[in-house]
Design an enzyme around this catalytic site. Structure first.
Site, PDB file in Angstrom:
ATOM      1  N   HIS A  37      25.418  -9.834  72.455  1.00  7.86           N
ATOM      2  CA  HIS A  37      25.878  -9.265  71.201  1.00  7.86           C
ATOM      3  C   HIS A  37      24.832  -9.521  70.123  1.00  7.86           C
ATOM      4  O   HIS A  37      24.244 -10.593  70.059  1.00  7.86           O
ATOM      5  CB  HIS A  37      27.210  -9.932  70.833  1.00  7.86           C
ATOM      6  CG  HIS A  37      27.865  -9.313  69.650  1.00  7.86           C
ATOM      7  ND1 HIS A  37      28.109  -7.973  69.548  1.00  7.86           N
ATOM      8  CD2 HIS A  37      28.307  -9.856  68.493  1.00  7.86           C
ATOM      9  CE1 HIS A  37      28.686  -7.720  68.399  1.00  7.86           C
ATOM     10  NE2 HIS A  37      28.826  -8.842  67.728  1.00  7.86           N
ATOM     11  N   CYS A  70      26.130  -2.474  68.753  1.00  9.50           N
ATOM     12  CA  CYS A  70      25.784  -3.525  67.797  1.00  9.50           C
ATOM     13  C   CYS A  70      24.278  -3.597  67.570  1.00  9.50           C
ATOM     14  O   CYS A  70      23.815  -3.949  66.479  1.00  9.50           O
ATOM     15  CB  CYS A  70      26.311  -4.882  68.245  1.00  9.50           C
ATOM     16  SG  CYS A  70      25.829  -5.318  69.928  1.00  9.50           S
ATOM     17  N   HIS A  81       0.831  -1.199   0.000  1.00 13.91           N
ATOM     18  CA  HIS A  81       0.000   0.000   0.000  1.00 13.91           C
ATOM     19  C   HIS A  81       0.862   1.244   0.000  1.00 13.91           C
ATOM     20  O   HIS A  81       0.609   2.199  -0.741  1.00 13.91           O
ATOM     21  CB  HIS A  81      -0.940  -0.020   1.208  1.00 13.91           C
ATOM     22  CG  HIS A  81      -1.755   1.228   1.362  1.00 13.91           C
ATOM     23  ND1 HIS A  81      -2.965   1.402   0.744  1.00 13.91           N
ATOM     24  CD2 HIS A  81      -1.513   2.378   2.045  1.00 13.91           C
ATOM     25  CE1 HIS A  81      -3.443   2.602   1.053  1.00 13.91           C
ATOM     26  NE2 HIS A  81      -2.585   3.212   1.840  1.00 13.91           N
TER      27      HIS A  81
END
Lengths: 520, 394
Positions: A474, A171, A80
Site C-alpha cells: 500500500h 493508491c 516651493h
C-alpha cells in the site's frame, strides 16, 4: 481620501494633462527616476540634490513646472509649491506625484500607465523586470465590492488539500497525484491558467487539461474526496503498458505520467521531435528535466569523453553492506509472498543516508576489463572509468530509492532505513565539483571549501512510502503545504503530520524542490 | 572588514576608513527607500479603492481551518467513515461505485483476462465497418506473447516485475471472473437501435442471448455454454420477428473452431434457400421440420428421427473435412423432398444473387475461406449427394 476606483486625481493633475500632457513627466522619469543608461544614472547621482539644503536623501522631489529639486523632510518642496504656485512635484524614488496644493500624493490612471512603461523600459533585461503586481480594473473592483465573501489561503487553511478515492488498487496513482498537486511550480503554473491546450483534435483526451482541472478541484475548497476516474481512464488510454486492474509501481506511474503530460503539452499534431528534450520548453521539461553528465575517462591517455543525458528522476542503489548475510534467510524470504514484516526483518543493510547514496551514485566506477571501449583520443581499446554527475539541476528533483530487488535468485523488498534531509544541497554532486574525484572517502567539510551557493539548495516537499512486500502493498505519502506544515495522505484520508513523522518514514520516492528559481 | 591584506599607503587606508564610515548611511538610505516603496503601495491602494480587496471574511476562514484531532481528518470528518462514492464510466456511461471503478474500466476497455475484447472487436468490425486505431494496442494484452517495446523499457526495479496469479491480490475482492452479463458489456450491443439488417449481421456472429439482469446480449460465440440453442432461437425470434431466417451458420461467418452449432431457424432464408437448416442440436433438419418451424410450431413437435440425425452427422463430417459446413440437407426422407422443394422454390430466384452477396459480405479476414467454400459448394454439392440436386439451384 477618495475611494473611487480609477484613482483620485486632483484637479491639478487633470489640468496638467489637458494643458501640457505628460511629456515633461515622462522626461523627468526617464532621466532621474528610472534611468535607462549608466550615463543617466551618473547624471542622476550628480544632480539629485536639494537646491535649498543640499541633502541627497530625505525624499527628494522634482518640480514639474520648473527645474527645482527639493526635499520633503525639511519642507522645501512644499514651500516651493506654495510660493511658486507650482502644484505638482515628482518623488524621485518612485515617481509618484505630489500635489503640494492638495497636500497629498495623487494617483491617476494615465500617470500610472506612464510609470509602468518607464519602469519596464528601465529594468528590461535585469532581474527586477519580473512580475507585475495585479491591479484590478474598475469592472473587477466593482465585482469584488459586491461580493465581499472571499476566501484567502491562510496558514491554517485546508484549501489546496483534498483526498482522493481509491478506485481499486490505485493508491500508487493517488500518491503521485498528491505529490504533483503540491509541487509549487506546477501549482503556480496551472492556477494562473497558463496551459493552452494544443490537442485540438482530441481535447477531451488531453492529460494536461485534466491536470488543470484537478488543480481546480483541489483548490475549490470542497471537502469531500475527489474521484479521479477521468484521470485513470486517460492514463490507461495513453499509457497502455500501465493499464489494467492490478497493483502498480508508483515510480513507473510517475515516469509514465510525466511522459504523457510531456507529449500532450506538444499537442497531437506534431510528432517529429517529441523525444528531443533539448528543444522542448513545456512545463514538464521546465520543472522536471535535469541533465546527467557521464564522463568516461580512458585509463591510458586520461582523455575524457562526455555526454549529457536528460533525466526526470535519479534511481539510487541502497548499498551492499549486509548486516545479516545469512543465505538461508535470503532464500526463504524469496519464496514468501505474504507476511511482509517477516521478510524485511530478516534482511537488512546498514542504514544509510540519501547523501551516501548520492555519493555512491556519482562515484567514478571502473568499467572492468570486459568492457573496454575505444577511446576517441588515443584511438585504442582501453579500460576506463565512468562517472555520473549532475550537469543541469531540475527545479524538482525526484529521487527513487531502489527498494525492490529483482535478481535471478530472489525478489525482495529492501527495507533499510535511509535517512534523508529536509534541506538538501546538491552542489557536491554537480559536474564541475566532482570530476575525477573519488569523493566517497572525503568528508563533507573537505569537499566544499567555500559555502555552497543558494542556487543548489533544495527543500523536501513530498515523500511517497510503500508499506508491504514486493508483491502487494500500500502506498501513502507525506506532502508539504503552507511552507512548514506536513500532511499525511492515505487515499481519501488526510491528516496532519509532523516533520519527525516524515523524516522517520521509510521513503521510496523523495521529491525536492529548488529553493531559488530564476525566471528566464 | 577592518583587516585588509593588501599593503596600501596610509592615504588608502584612511580613504577606506571613510568609506567604512559611510556604510551605515548607505544602509539607512536603502532601508528608507524600501519602506517608502511599501508606503506608496498601501497609500495607492487606499486612494484607488483597492485596499479592501485583501479583506477576508472571518467566517470563511474558520470554515476552512485545519482540524488536528485524533480520529478526524483535517476537514473534521471521522477517519473511519465509509461513504460510498459513485462515478460515471467514460467508456460506457454507466454509473459505477468508485471503489470498483478500476476493475470495471479494465473490462470495459477490453483489457482484462475475461473481458470480451475479441467479441466486441468483431461486433465493431461488422457493425460499423471501421477499424479503430488502437487495434494494435489490443495486442499488448495477448498474454505472454508480444511485448511491445514499452514493456521492455519498464524499469527493472518495481514491485510489479512479474505477475503472479491474480487471485493472490484480488483475493478479497469478489467477482473477477465475471458472469456472462458482465463480460458482454465489453462492447455492448444496442440492439434496440439497430435495423433488422444490422441485427442479422450481429446475430450471425454472436450468441446474442439477452440477459435478464442487464438487458444486454451475450457476445460469446454460438457455442456459448451458458446459453442453450433454445434461448438463442428465442432471441432471434424476438429481435428479427418473421425475418428470423438469417440465422444460419453460412458462408459469412467461418468459425475458427470448425463445426459450430447454429441456431434453429423458423423460416427459409431469403438469402440462402439451398442451404440446410439445423436444429438446436446441430442436426440438419428435414424440410418438414423447417416448414413446421416456419409455421411457428413448438420445437418438440418437429424433432428429428435418430436415424436421420446419424446419417446427417456423417455427411456433415465429410463435408467438414473438405472445409464445407453448409452444404446439402441432411434428411433422407423422400417424402420431405417435395415439401422442401416447394419451400425453397419461392426463394430460388434469388439464389444466385444471394450466393455471391454472401461472399462479398463476409468479414475481411475471412474472405479467403468463404470464397473457397463457395467454390466447393458448387462442385461438391453436385457430385456428392444426389439428394442435394434439389437444392442446388445455382
Amino acid at each position: 481620501m477618495g475611494t473611487r476606483a480609477g484613482g483620485s486625481s486632483c484637479p491639478h493633475v487633470v489640468a496638467l494633462k489637458e494643458s501640457r500632457g505628460l511629456d515633461t513627466f515622462r522626461i523627468i522619469l526617464s532621466n532621474f527616476v528610472y534611468c535607462r543608461s549608466p550615463r543617466a544614472r551618473r547624471l542622476k547621482a550628480q544632480s539629485c540634490i536639494c537646491h535649498d539644503c543640499g541633502t541627497t536623501a530625505d525624499r527628494l522631489h522634482c518640480c514639474l513646472d520648473c527645474v527645482y529639486f527639493g526635499c520633503y523632510g525639511n519642507q522645501h518642496i512644499q514651500e516651493h509649491a506654495k510660493s511658486h504656485r507650482h502644484h505638482l512635484a515628482l518623488d524621485l524614488s518612485y515617481g509618484v506625484l505630489l500635489c503640494g496644493t492638495c497636500g497629498d500624493y495623487v494617483y491617476d490612471e494615465d500617470v500610472n500607465k506612464v510609470l509602468h512603461e518607464e519602469k519596464y523600459r528601465a529594468t528590461q533585461g535585469t532581474h527586477a523586470n519580473g512580475t507585475v503586481a495585479w491591479q484590478p480594473s474598475s469592472n473587477e473592483l466593482n465585482l469584488l465590492q459586491h461580493n465581499p465573501k472571499r476566501r484567502k489561503i491562510t496558514h491554517n487553511s485546508t484549501i489546496g488539500l483534498r483526498g482522493l478515492i481509491n478506485l481499486g488498487n490505485t493508491c500508487f496513482m493517488n500518491c503521485i497525484v498528491q505529490a504533483l498537486m503540491h509541487t509549487p511550480f506546477l501549482r503556480d503554473f496551472f492556477l494562473s491558467d497558463k496551459h493552452e491546450c494544443l490537442m485540438i483534435q482530441s481535447q477531451n483526451h488531453c492529460l494536461v487539461c485534466e491536470m488543470s482541472r484537478l488543480f481546480q478541484e483541489f483548490y475549490s475548497g470542497c471537502r469531500s474526496p475527489h474521484v479521479p476516474f477521468k484521470l485513470l481512464h486517460l492514463v490507461w488510454t495513453h499509457a497502455r503498458h500501465l493499464a489494467g486492474y492490478e497493483q502498480q509501481d508508483a515510480h513507473e506511474f510517475f515516469i509514465a505520467a510525466l511522459d504523457v503530460l510531456h507529449r500532450h503539452c506538444k499537442g497531437d499534431t506534431d510528432h517529429t521531435n517529441h523525444h528531443n528534450p533539448h528543444h522542448c520548453n513545456c512545463i514538464i521539461d521546465q520543472v522536471f528535466t535535469g541533465g546527467l553528465q557521464s564522463d568516461v575517462t580512458c585509463q591510458a591517455c586520461l582523455g575524457v569523453s562526455t555526454t549529457v543525458d536528460p533525466f526526470w528522476d535519479i534511481s539510487l542503489d541502497l548499498g551492499t553492506h549486509l548486516v545479516q548475510a545469512d543465505s538461508q534467510d535470503i532464500l526463504t524470504a524469496g519464496f514468501l509472498t505474504a507476511g511482509a514484516s517477516a521478510i524485511t526483518n530478516g534482511i537488512s543493510y546498514t542504514s544509510t543516508s540519501l547523501t551516501d547514496c548520492l555519493k555512491r551514485f556519482t562515484r567514478p566506477e571502473h568499467l572492468g576489463s570486459s568492457a573496454k571501449i575505444k577511446c576517441s583520443h588515443c584511438h585504442s581499446y582501453q579500460e576506463s572509468t565512468k562517472q555520473l554527475t549532475m550537469k543541469k539541476l531540475p527545479v524538482v528533483a525526484c529521487f527513487h530509492l531502489k527498494r525492490f530487488e529483482h535478481s535471478t535468485k530472489f525478489r525482495r523488498k529492501i527495507s533499510t532505513f535511509v535517512s534523508f534531509p529536509v534541506e538538501l544541497d546538491l552542489t557536491p554532486f554537480m559536474a564541475h565539483r566532482r570530476n575525477g574525484l573519488d569523493t566517497f572517502s572525503i568528508s563533507p567539510g573537505e569537499m566544499c571549501p567555500t559555502p555552497a551557493s543558494n542556487e543548489n539548495r533544495y527543500s523536501l516537499f513530498a515523500v511517497v512510502n510503500h508499506r508491504g512486500s514486493i508483491d502487494s502493498g500500500h502506498y501513502t505519502c507525506f506532502i508539504r503545504q503552507h511552507r512548514d506544515q506536513w500532511f499525511r495522505c492515505e487515499d481519501d484520508i488526510i491528516t496532519k503530520a509532523t516533520v519527525a513523522d516524515v523524516v522517520n518514514s521509510e521513503g521510496y520516492l523523495l521529491f525536492y524542490h529548488k529553493q531559488l528559481v530564476e525566471y528566464e | 572588514m577592518s583587516e585588509y591584506s593588501f599593503d596600501g599607503s596610509e592615504d588608502q587606508e584612511s580613504e577606506d576608513c571613510q568609506l567604512v564610515n559611510y556604510a551605515p548611511d548607505v544602509l539607512t538610505e536603502l532601508v528608507d527607500d524600501v519602506i517608502l516603496g511599501l508606503c506608496f503601495d498601501v497609500h495607492r491602494s487606499c486612494k484607488m479603492g483597492t485596499f479592501f480587496v485583501d479583506d477576508v471574511d472571518p467566517a470563511e476562514l474558520k470554515e476552512f481551518e485545519i482540524v488536528d484531532q485524533v480520529g478526524l481528518d483535517i476537514f473534521g470528518q471521522p477517519v473511519s467513515s465509509k461513504k460510498q462514492y459513485e462515478c460515471e464510466c467514460p467508456n460506457c456511461g454507466r454509473t459505477i461505485s468508485a471503489n470498483r471503478f478500476a476493475p470495471h474500466l479494465e473490462k470495459c476497455m477490453g483489457m482484462g483476462r475475461n473481458s470480451s475484447r475479441i467479441a466486441s472487436k468483431r461486433l465493431q468490425n461488422s457493425g460499423k465497418c471501421e477499424s479503430e486505431g488502437d487495434d494494435d494496442d489490443d495486442n499488448d494484452w495477448t498474454y505472454g506473447e508480444k511485448k511491445k517495446k514499452k514493456k521492455s523499457d519498464k524499469k527493472a526495479n518495481s514491485p510489479r516485475q512479474s505477475k503472479p496469479s491474480k487471485s493472490s491480490k484480488n483475493g478479497d475482492i469478489s467477482s473477477v471472473s465475471s458472469v456472462g452479463s458482465e463480460k458482454s458489456s465489453g462492447g455492448y450491443v444496442n440492439y434496440e437501435a439497430m435495423t433488422i439488417e444490422e441485427r442479422k449481421a450481429v446475430l450471425k456472429q454472436i450468441c446474442g442471448v439477452i440477459s435478464e439482469h442487464t438487458k444486454r446480449m451475450c457476445t460469446r460465440s454460438h457455442r456459448c455454454p451458458q446459453h442453450s440453442d433454445e434461448q438463442r432461437r428465442q432471441v432471434r425470434l424476438y429481435l428479427l420477428g418473421n425475418a428470423a431466417s438469417s440465422l444460419l451458420d453460412d458462408d459469412i461467418h467461418v468459425d475458427i473452431d470448425g463445426y459450430e452449432d447454429s441456431p434453429a431457424v423458423s423460416a427459409p432464408s431469403s438469402h440462402h434457400p439451398n442451404l440446410p437448416k439445423r436444429d438446436h442440436l446441430g442436426r440438419f433438419m428435414s424440410a418438414q421440420q423447417v416448414a413446421a418451424l416456419a409455421a411457428g410450431l413448438p420445437w418438440e413437435a418437429v424433432s428429428n428421427s435418430p436415424g436421420g440425425s446419424v446419417s446427417s452427422m456423417r455427411v456433415v463430417q465429410q463435408w467438414e473435412t473438405m472445409g464445407i459446413t453448409t452444404t446439402g440437407p441432411a434428411s433422407n426422407s423422400s417424402a420431405s423432398a417435395s415439401a422442401s422443394a416447394s419451400a425453397c422454390a419461392s426463394a430460388s430466384a434469388s439464389a444466385g444473387a444471394s450466393g455471391s452477396a454472401s461472399a462479398s459480405a463476409s468479414a475481411p479476414s475471412k474472405k479467403k475461406k468463404s470464397k473457397k467454400k463457395e467454390g466447393h459448394t458448387h462442385k461438391k454439392s453436385k457430385s456428392k449427394n444426389p439428394v442435394l440436386q434439389q437444392y442446388d439451384l445455382h
